[in-house]
Motif scaffolding. Sequence first.
Motif, PDB file in Angstrom:
ATOM      1  N   VAL A 198      26.230  16.574   7.276  1.00 51.45           N
ATOM      2  CA  VAL A 198      26.994  15.296   6.729  1.00 51.45           C
ATOM      3  C   VAL A 198      25.854  14.215   6.926  1.00 51.45           C
ATOM      4  O   VAL A 198      25.878  13.380   5.671  1.00 51.45           O
ATOM      5  CB  VAL A 198      28.141  14.866   7.628  1.00 51.45           C
ATOM      6  N   LEU A 199      25.014  13.897   7.848  1.00 54.52           N
ATOM      7  CA  LEU A 199      24.094  13.095   7.711  1.00 54.52           C
ATOM      8  C   LEU A 199      22.900  13.268   6.757  1.00 54.52           C
ATOM      9  O   LEU A 199      22.347  12.435   5.934  1.00 54.52           O
ATOM     10  CB  LEU A 199      23.240  12.967   8.983  1.00 54.52           C
ATOM     11  N   LEU A 200      22.574  14.768   6.593  1.00 53.42           N
ATOM     12  CA  LEU A 200      21.702  15.142   5.395  1.00 53.42           C
ATOM     13  C   LEU A 200      22.214  14.765   4.230  1.00 53.42           C
ATOM     14  O   LEU A 200      21.749  14.292   3.278  1.00 53.42           O
ATOM     15  CB  LEU A 200      21.379  16.528   5.557  1.00 53.42           C
ATOM     16  N   MET A 307      20.476  21.339  -2.036  1.00 56.32           N
ATOM     17  CA  MET A 307      21.085  20.588  -0.912  1.00 56.32           C
ATOM     18  C   MET A 307      22.963  20.981  -1.149  1.00 56.32           C
ATOM     19  O   MET A 307      23.409  21.257  -0.021  1.00 56.32           O
ATOM     20  CB  MET A 307      21.047  19.114  -0.964  1.00 56.32           C
ATOM     21  N   ALA A 308      23.277  21.290  -2.347  1.00 58.39           N
ATOM     22  CA  ALA A 308      24.453  21.622  -2.417  1.00 58.39           C
ATOM     23  C   ALA A 308      25.005  22.833  -1.562  1.00 58.39           C
ATOM     24  O   ALA A 308      25.893  23.189  -1.213  1.00 58.39           O
ATOM     25  CB  ALA A 308      24.959  21.853  -3.880  1.00 58.39           C
ATOM     26  N   GLY A 309      24.028  23.801  -1.683  1.00 53.29           N
ATOM     27  CA  GLY A 309      24.110  25.177  -1.099  1.00 53.29           C
ATOM     28  C   GLY A 309      24.129  24.822   0.479  1.00 53.29           C
ATOM     29  O   GLY A 309      25.095  25.469   1.373  1.00 53.29           O
ATOM     30  N   VAL A 310      23.288  23.843   0.917  1.00 56.62           N
ATOM     31  CA  VAL A 310      23.348  23.452   2.433  1.00 56.62           C
ATOM     32  C   VAL A 310      24.776  22.789   2.885  1.00 56.62           C
ATOM     33  O   VAL A 310      25.268  23.099   3.820  1.00 56.62           O
ATOM     34  CB  VAL A 310      22.178  22.426   2.946  1.00 56.62           C
ATOM     35  N   VAL A 311      25.383  22.071   1.991  1.00 54.13           N
ATOM     36  CA  VAL A 311      26.472  21.212   2.176  1.00 54.13           C
ATOM     37  C   VAL A 311      27.503  22.330   1.926  1.00 54.13           C
ATOM     38  O   VAL A 311      28.797  22.135   3.132  1.00 54.13           O
ATOM     39  CB  VAL A 311      26.790  20.111   1.036  1.00 54.13           C
ATOM     40  N   ASP A 312      27.685  23.302   1.292  1.00 53.26           N
ATOM     41  CA  ASP A 312      28.481  24.506   1.254  1.00 53.26           C
ATOM     42  C   ASP A 312      28.489  25.103   2.605  1.00 53.26           C
ATOM     43  O   ASP A 312      29.574  25.385   3.167  1.00 53.26           O
ATOM     44  CB  ASP A 312      28.357  25.327   0.186  1.00 53.26           C
ATOM     45  N   LEU A 313      27.348  25.429   3.339  1.00 51.51           N
ATOM     46  CA  LEU A 313      27.354  26.181   4.570  1.00 51.51           C
ATOM     47  C   LEU A 313      27.841  25.168   5.577  1.00 51.51           C
ATOM     48  O   LEU A 313      28.546  25.408   6.520  1.00 51.51           O
ATOM     49  CB  LEU A 313      25.800  26.270   4.718  1.00 51.51           C
ATOM     50  N   GLY A 314      27.546  24.073   5.322  1.00 47.65           N
ATOM     51  CA  GLY A 314      27.919  22.946   6.607  1.00 47.65           C
ATOM     52  C   GLY A 314      29.512  22.871   6.286  1.00 47.65           C
ATOM     53  O   GLY A 314      30.127  22.584   7.486  1.00 47.65           O
ATOM     54  N   ALA A 315      30.064  22.798   5.247  1.00 46.14           N
ATOM     55  CA  ALA A 315      31.512  22.702   5.106  1.00 46.14           C
ATOM     56  C   ALA A 315      32.001  23.930   5.667  1.00 46.14           C
ATOM     57  O   ALA A 315      33.410  23.935   6.070  1.00 46.14           O
ATOM     58  CB  ALA A 315      31.839  22.436   3.515  1.00 46.14           C
ATOM     59  N   ILE A 316      31.570  24.875   5.507  1.00 45.31           N
ATOM     60  CA  ILE A 316      32.206  26.312   5.970  1.00 45.31           C
ATOM     61  C   ILE A 316      32.119  26.319   7.559  1.00 45.31           C
ATOM     62  O   ILE A 316      33.278  26.601   7.853  1.00 45.31           O
ATOM     63  CB  ILE A 316      31.253  27.492   5.615  1.00 45.31           C
TER      64      ILE A 316
END
Length: 477
Positions: A198-200, A307-316
């Motif tokens: 989220v911070l990223l 970064m969208a891929g990182v957010v997807d992983l973080g959301a998961i």
Amino acid sequence: MDLTHTHLLRKKDIGDMLANYHSPLKKELKTFDLTMLGIGAIIGTGIFVLTGTGALTAGPGLMISFVLAAIACLFASLCYAEFAAMVPESGSAYTYSYTTLGEIVAFIIGWDLMLEYLFAVSTVSAGWSGYFQSFLAGFGLKLPTILTAAPGSTPGVTTFFNLPAFAIILLITALLSFGVKETKRVNNIMVVIKIAVVLLFIFTAIRFVKPANWTPLLPYGMKGVFGAASSVFFAFIGFDAISSSVEETLEPSKTLPRSMLLSLGICTVLYVAVSAIMTGVVPFRMFAKYIDHPISAVLVLSGQNWMAGVVDLGAILGMTTVMLVCLYGQTRISFSMSRDGLISPLFSRISKKSGAPVASTVLFGAIAAVIGGFIPLADLAELVNIGTLTAFLLVSFSILRLRKTQPNLRRPFRTPWVPFVPIMSIISCIFLLINLKPVTWLRFVIWLAIGMVVYFTYSVKHSKLSPTQLAKAKVEK
């Protein structure tokens, strides 16, 4: 009709609860663990999914909606904190109501909380599925369309079953069956990761903000802001789950109030920051196309695909912890109700190996998985909101009543500014309830009607406070 005579208003005595307190559950949780538990339940679908639906309702004013929802939760959390520090039994608002308002009210709120947590797990699973599929798409993988969502989720698209939502709930159910010690370790790790994500997102997306996208700030007026506040209220139920863990908490009189307020404060700041940035980067109407993964969509539209891929992983990971905490809360509410004789003994059966209520965990996990697989996200979220708001309202009222009826009780934590805080909590909850859709109220009434059938056919006779059960307990002693 004399309600007291029919035992509908019989109450649990707090003094007796304190004197005879013993729990079969293992004490494993400290302030850090509970704060992470709260953040685990709060930061998830609210930030990764409901921000999209909220933006369509309130526009850039969504940031105000989150503040309003957080203020309502702050008032309620201060009331919860007093009870959590004072009453040693798990069960959250159910237990608190049992000590102040009577058995039938306690059953109603317990039945209500079961709806809240069960549908919360299913709601989050639908959002989790959207991000999981977005993550797979980054690797060129795609599930058959009919298995990607519940029937009727997307207009013009034929879907039969949400397979990812179904599967993740079953995996979480298996994890919870191992006990709270193992659960807290997994939860703490995933919470740290998702906060970092989220911070990223905030630091990556803030440079793409266009202030012009915040104009007009309130495209649908305050009505849109209030409507969005009612719908995103679901995002803040984490501290309710914290209060359900009292029997597994070390020094609960200090630990629970601290962790409730800490988790609420941290999450409010993150929610407001994310909603402000996402509506500043992308015109709010565009979120209609990205309803199930709005945060990663902001990055894709900004050209930040990596970064969208990182957010997807973080959301998961983030939404996994929400489901974990909500299913945990569900089993602890049912554990308390079962122990009091209001529902089947099955739900208070503890595994000797894991120290967890495995049977109820498996049963509720299976039900939540089926619901998540077959019911669209939008229909689920509002039912969770109405359940949460009703619980908050009754807890706030209970504080007022208990201060009057038992003013000399030992209160390790006292709700400040009584009666102002409880009254403001009640007003806030009523206001948000009024803004929910009529169909949500209809479904809620149907659920309560089913509960009344259960109460009058089973609970009245089997309650541990019924004359028959009290007489049986004396004989056993």
